[in-house]
Design a protein around this motif. Structure first.
Motif, short mmCIF file in Angstrom:
data_model
loop_
_atom_site.label_atom_id
_atom_site.label_comp_id
_atom_site.label_asym_id
_atom_site.label_seq_id
_atom_site.Cartn_x
_atom_site.Cartn_y
_atom_site.Cartn_z
N GLN A 187 0.86 -1.08 -0.07
CA GLN A 187 0.20 -0.07 0.06
C GLN A 187 0.98 1.24 0.02
O GLN A 187 2.02 1.30 0.83
CB GLN A 187 -0.85 -0.09 1.31
N LEU A 188 0.52 2.12 -0.83
CA LEU A 188 1.40 3.27 -1.17
C LEU A 188 0.78 4.63 -0.95
O LEU A 188 -0.80 4.49 -0.97
CB LEU A 188 2.28 3.44 -2.52
N GLY A 189 1.31 5.50 -0.44
CA GLY A 189 0.47 6.90 -0.37
C GLY A 189 1.57 7.78 0.11
O GLY A 189 2.39 7.66 0.90
N THR A 190 1.08 9.21 0.25
CA THR A 190 2.01 10.11 0.91
C THR A 190 1.74 10.04 2.41
O THR A 190 0.66 9.45 2.69
CB THR A 190 1.43 11.48 0.53
N PRO A 191 2.60 10.30 3.32
CA PRO A 191 2.74 10.17 4.69
C PRO A 191 1.42 11.00 5.25
O PRO A 191 1.60 12.38 5.51
CB PRO A 191 3.81 10.48 5.36
N ASP A 192 0.19 10.56 5.47
CA ASP A 192 -0.89 11.42 5.90
C ASP A 192 -1.83 10.37 6.83
O ASP A 192 -2.36 9.46 6.34
CB ASP A 192 -1.59 11.95 4.64
N MET A 193 -1.69 10.85 7.92
CA MET A 193 -2.40 10.04 8.93
C MET A 193 -3.88 9.73 8.76
O MET A 193 -4.66 8.83 9.65
CB MET A 193 -1.89 9.95 10.60
N ARG A 194 -4.33 10.77 8.26
CA ARG A 194 -5.88 10.78 8.24
C ARG A 194 -6.18 9.57 7.33
O ARG A 194 -7.66 9.26 7.55
CB ARG A 194 -6.21 12.26 7.52
N LEU A 195 -5.56 9.14 6.38
CA LEU A 195 -5.96 8.05 5.44
C LEU A 195 -6.11 6.87 6.50
O LEU A 195 -7.31 6.19 6.42
CB LEU A 195 -4.98 7.67 4.33
N PRO A 196 -5.23 6.38 7.11
CA PRO A 196 -5.55 5.24 8.06
C PRO A 196 -6.58 5.53 9.24
O PRO A 196 -7.14 4.74 9.59
CB PRO A 196 -4.24 4.74 8.68
N ILE A 197 -6.60 6.53 9.75
CA ILE A 197 -7.86 7.03 10.80
C ILE A 197 -9.00 6.73 9.89
O ILE A 197 -10.14 6.13 10.25
CB ILE A 197 -7.66 8.63 11.07
N GLN A 198 -9.18 7.25 8.96
CA GLN A 198 -10.42 7.29 8.00
C GLN A 198 -10.76 5.81 7.60
O GLN A 198 -11.95 5.55 7.65
CB GLN A 198 -10.32 8.36 6.75
N TYR A 199 -9.85 5.21 7.35
CA TYR A 199 -10.11 3.70 6.63
C TYR A 199 -10.69 3.14 7.94
O TYR A 199 -11.45 1.78 7.49
CB TYR A 199 -8.77 3.11 6.12
N ALA A 200 -10.19 3.17 9.06
CA ALA A 200 -10.43 2.37 10.36
C ALA A 200 -12.04 2.75 10.58
O ALA A 200 -12.84 1.96 10.86
CB ALA A 200 -9.80 2.67 11.51
N PHE A 201 -12.35 4.09 10.29
CA PHE A 201 -13.67 4.32 10.51
C PHE A 201 -14.55 4.03 9.45
O PHE A 201 -15.90 3.56 9.85
CB PHE A 201 -13.84 6.01 10.54
N SER A 202 -14.39 3.86 8.35
CA SER A 202 -15.18 3.66 7.15
C SER A 202 -15.10 2.02 6.63
O SER A 202 -15.84 1.91 5.87
CB SER A 202 -14.80 4.61 5.90
N TYR A 203 -14.06 1.39 6.92
CA TYR A 203 -13.97 -0.09 6.58
C TYR A 203 -15.21 -0.60 6.42
O TYR A 203 -15.95 -0.72 7.31
CB TYR A 203 -12.84 -0.78 7.35
N PRO A 204 -15.40 -1.38 5.32
CA PRO A 204 -14.66 -1.68 4.07
C PRO A 204 -14.81 -0.55 2.99
O PRO A 204 -14.10 -0.77 1.91
CB PRO A 204 -15.20 -2.97 3.82
N GLN A 205 -15.62 0.27 3.23
CA GLN A 205 -15.72 1.57 2.35
C GLN A 205 -14.56 2.41 2.48
O GLN A 205 -13.89 2.60 3.14
CB GLN A 205 -16.85 2.41 2.80
N ARG A 206 -14.22 2.94 1.21
CA ARG A 206 -13.32 4.03 1.11
C ARG A 206 -13.95 5.44 0.73
O ARG A 206 -14.83 5.50 -0.04
CB ARG A 206 -12.23 3.81 -0.16
N LEU A 207 -13.60 6.23 1.73
CA LEU A 207 -14.21 7.70 1.46
C LEU A 207 -13.13 8.64 0.63
O LEU A 207 -12.06 8.49 0.84
CB LEU A 207 -14.68 8.45 2.80
N SER A 208 -13.80 9.84 0.44
CA SER A 208 -12.71 10.63 -0.35
C SER A 208 -11.96 11.41 0.67
O SER A 208 -12.24 11.72 1.83
CB SER A 208 -13.65 11.87 -1.07
N LEU A 209 -10.55 11.67 0.40
CA LEU A 209 -9.70 12.41 1.14
C LEU A 209 -8.93 13.40 0.45
O LEU A 209 -8.47 13.07 -0.64
CB LEU A 209 -8.74 11.45 1.90
#
Ligand code: MG
Length: 398
Positions: free
Chosen positions: A271-293
């Motif tokens: 899994q790749l991306g810029t270092p931004d903790m909002r992504l893993p926080i958001q993924y934990a909230f919305s799993y299994p869905q992906r939301l816009s960021l």
């Protein structure tokens, strides 16, 4: 539970979230995520250890049902300042443990620092709340107990640590395909290329400058000493049910690949991306869905190279100690964590040097009574004993 009406018949329930440690780095970014997706999420409770000023600000903005300040000295300030709002105000460790049990809460984000996260997280699991876990120390200290409890109560533990979120994302769609290996990436921190001689004289300020991630003081020191990566190895063991031998640490200074999983056929997913903790926080909230960021996107036209190195267990002894603690099992990781918390605090106060931290941790592991199958009470006693022994070792070495 609060609800909003959609159309004529459907009632959509916003997910009620409790944030433990809302004034920290993860907590504040979690609030950004909730603000950006306020159609989906609502803050039920906010808790902080000491930062009453920011907690008040957050309470005014997000209007939670409950706020808790762990340090009781701030209780009257908090209560009086929020007196005009219908917010319940509590203080103290017991209030912190109880707030997670409130009926309307759907998910608890455990983002406080250190050992203090263990009891409220266990309480939240017992109360059947989904856990978004940022507090890795919970699994380092008592991984077996906590994961067992989660299975018993059928509660999901969703990783917020970026590496573990990456692994979790790589496992999406893999069903029961077994993991052959976890490749846990590490930035290597600010001292990646430093010699032993240089590390000997590393200062607090130098250790607090992380090249890629902006985080709280405790985790930044843990990153510089690679204890953070050692903890993440232990965390990965419990989250993904793998043996220590199945976890490899790969130093990857660019922090673009957040971790990888290798499967039985040799295929590796990353899994790749810029270092931004909002992504893993958001993924934990919305799993299994992906939301816009609205984060910065990776740009492969400017990304010239991704590099990889072997970690050095001699210069970064904490990594080796973590594998040792994990292989010992029992209360050894709890001893490792307690000694480390004492050492990091002593290092931040400039009472011990950078390399002394590993020495004190190793000595504490040798001198604290080993318990092969600890109960919760054993962990509490171990934490107290290990802290005392670490303090003694610091006094001796200093
Ligand atoms: Mg991490």
């Amino acid at each position: 539970m609060k609800s909003i009406q959609i159309g004529k018949t459907d009632t959509f329930q916003k997910r009620q979230i409790a944030i433990l440690g809302s004034t920290g780095s993860i907590g504040t970014q979690a609030l950004q995520v909730i603000e950006e997706h306020s159609d989906l999420y609502e803050v039920y409770a906010l808790t902080a250890h000491n930062n009453v000023g920011l907690l008040i600000e957050q309470a005014r903005r997000f209007q939670p049902d409950v706020v808790v300040i762990a340090n009781e000295a701030h209780y009257t300030t908090l209560r009086d300042t929020l007196a005009d709002l219908p917010i319940k105000v509590y203080a103290g460790a017991d209030a912190l443990n109880e707030v997670v049990e409130a009926e309307p809460i759907d998910m608890v984000l455990a983002s406080m620092v250190g050992y203090a996260g263990l009891r409220p997280t266990m309480n939240a699991i017992r109360a059947g709340k989904a856990i978004a876990l940022a507090n890795k120390e919970t699994l380092v200290v008592a991984g077996e107990l906590v994961t067992q409890l989660a299975i018993e109560h059928r509660v999901p533990i969703l990783p917020v640590d970026s590496e573990h979120s990456a692994i979790f994302q790589c496992l999406a769609g893999e069903g029961h395909n077994p993991i052959e290996k976890i490749l846990l990436t590490a930035s290597g921190g600010p001292f990646r290329t430093w010699s032993m001689e240089q590390l000997q004289h590393a200062t607090r300020e130098q250790a607090l400058k992380h090249p890629n991630w902006d985080m709280g003081a405790k985790i930044t020191i843990d990153s510089a000493s690679m204890m953070n990566k050692g903890f993440e190895v232990i965390e990965a063991k419990w989250l993904f049910d793998v043996a220590p031998e199945q976890i490899d640490v790969v130093v990857h200074p660019q922090s673009v690949i957040h971790s990888m999983v290798q499967f039985a056929d040799g295929s590796i997913k990353a899994q790749l991306g810029t270092p931004d903790m909002r992504l893993p926080i958001q993924y934990a909230f919305s799993y299994p869905q992906r939301l816009s960021l609205s984060s910065q996107r990776l740009d492969f036209s400017t990304l010239s190279s991704l590099t990889f190195e072997q970690p050095d267990p001699v210069r970064f002894r904490n990594l080796a100690l973590s594998f040792e603690a994990l292989k010992h099992g029992g209360n050894m990781p709890c001893i490792l964590n307690a000694a480390n918390e004492v050492c990091v605090s002593a290092f931040l106060k400039e009472r011990i040097g950078f390399l002394q931290m590993s020495k004190v941790i190793e000595q504490t592991m040798e001198h604290t009574t080993f318990i092969p199958t600890p109960t919760y009470e054993d962990y509490v006693a171990t934490d107290t004993a290990a802290r005392r022994i670490a303090e003694e070792m610091i006094a001796k070495n200093g």
